[in-house]
Motif scaffolding. Sequence first.
Motif, PDB file in Angstrom:
ATOM      1  N   LEU A  51      72.203  28.582  68.053  1.00  0.00           N
ATOM      2  CA  LEU A  51      71.365  28.514  66.950  1.00  0.00           C
ATOM      3  C   LEU A  51      71.645  29.748  66.232  1.00  0.00           C
ATOM      4  N   VAL A 107      65.877  23.313  65.102  1.00  0.00           N
ATOM      5  CA  VAL A 107      66.146  22.741  66.803  1.00  0.00           C
ATOM      6  C   VAL A 107      66.291  20.591  66.914  1.00  0.00           C
ATOM      7  N   VAL A 134      69.674  22.630  72.783  1.00  0.00           N
ATOM      8  CA  VAL A 134      70.061  23.991  73.086  1.00  0.00           C
ATOM      9  C   VAL A 134      70.226  25.253  73.358  1.00  0.00           C
ATOM     10  N   MET A 179      69.651  30.926  71.441  1.00  0.00           N
ATOM     11  CA  MET A 179      69.204  31.021  69.782  1.00  0.00           C
ATOM     12  C   MET A 179      69.136  32.821  69.051  1.00  0.00           C
ATOM     13  N   SER A 226      67.540  34.985  66.803  1.00  0.00           N
ATOM     14  CA  SER A 226      67.027  34.878  65.615  1.00  0.00           C
ATOM     15  C   SER A 226      67.343  36.293  64.571  1.00  0.00           C
ATOM     16  N   MET A 260      60.600  30.345  65.836  1.00  0.00           N
ATOM     17  CA  MET A 260      62.171  30.287  65.714  1.00  0.00           C
ATOM     18  C   MET A 260      62.841  30.016  67.939  1.00  0.00           C
ATOM     19  N   CYS A 261      62.007  31.655  68.191  1.00  0.00           N
ATOM     20  CA  CYS A 261      62.078  31.554  69.619  1.00  0.00           C
ATOM     21  C   CYS A 261      61.230  30.573  70.436  1.00  0.00           C
ATOM     22  N   ALA A 321      62.661  26.887  69.934  1.00  0.00           N
ATOM     23  CA  ALA A 321      64.062  26.899  71.025  1.00  0.00           C
ATOM     24  C   ALA A 321      63.574  27.293  72.715  1.00  0.00           C
ATOM     25  N   LEU A 342      67.631  33.081  75.024  1.00  0.00           N
ATOM     26  CA  LEU A 342      66.782  33.877  72.963  1.00  0.00           C
ATOM     27  C   LEU A 342      67.597  35.359  72.709  1.00  0.00           C
TER      28      LEU A 342
END
Length: 254
Positions: A10, A75, A85, A88, A90, A122-123, A126, A139
């Motif tokens: 992502l 997500v 997922v 991620m 970011s 976001m983190c 995820a 991440l």
Amino acid sequence: MKLLEGKTVLVTGASTGIGRAAAVGAAKAGADVVINYHSRDDEAAACVAEIEAAGQRGLAIKGDVAAPETATEFVVKAVEAFGKVDVMVSNAGICPFHSFLDMPVETVQRTVQVNLLGGYFMCQAAANQMVRQGHGGALIAVSSISALVGGEYQTHYTPTKAGLHSLMQSTAIALGKHGIRCNSVLPGTILTEINKDDLADEAKRKYMEARIPLGRLGQAEDLAGPIVFLASDMAAYVTGAALLVDGGAFVNLQ
Ligand SMILES: NC(=O)C1=CN([C@@H]2O[C@H](COP(=O)(O)OP(=O)(O)OC[C@H]3O[C@@H](n4cnc5c(N)ncnc54)[C@H](O)[C@@H]3O)[C@@H](O)[C@H]2O)C=CC1
Ligand SMILES: C[C@H](O)[C@@H]1OC(=O)[C@H](O)[C@@H]1O
């Protein structure tokens, strides 16, 4: 076997610039890729087309990363589409250059909300999904050389980049027990839309170029390799790290 084969990656803010290069780079490395984007439907569709041209599945989901619910939705939709997922990235960010003494409150607040809080949510979203899945993940925050140095017209921006770098250090500790690796990339000056106006100033552009031992400003694609590396199992023992991708600018004191 490709480096990211079987992984779902992502990427936020991926309709342009570094995010798009990371998304396409991940697809070329064998990943299915879900991108978040803010407003440019045409550019997001073009990014998905590039992912598909690399032979992978791609999906674009619109949303403002400053809103916490955008992260949850991103997500959930990624899992609905591709089942899981694994990574991620970011990346979404803004840098409205402005002088310090008369910095508008709204500019500071928005920059922190998008760059730092957006990355945080976001983190977190995820990581929760990765913990539920039970097989680790990665991440990657797109921080900046500006996490380490200042900028006269970036007093609202550089703290957000230092914050992302710090976030990856703390999440590396919090998530290590779940097999989730957390790292940041620290780009130097990369030619993208974020600094198009700033670098339209020929004198500034030449000054920045002259500071770079490798002799050129960066391109968005220069970040793809480092991000794919950190996302991949080649970086299985790398967590809490920050990788400068700046052509040597940071070490060039004299
Ligand atoms: N270009 C450079 O010299 C450097 C850039 N960076 C960072 O790289 C990241 C990507 O920037 P670039 O590719 O350079 O510029 P860019 O302007 O092409 O990319 C930024 C992306 O973030 C998206 N975005 C902005 N606000 C958003 C929001 N609220 N929600 C969702 N998406 C949003 C934009 O639509 C855009 O696609 C940023 O975080 C930036 O701070 C870090 C160091 C150097
Ligand atoms: C947008 C700027 O040109 C860019 O952003 C960063 O994080 C770099 O340090 C540059 O200042």
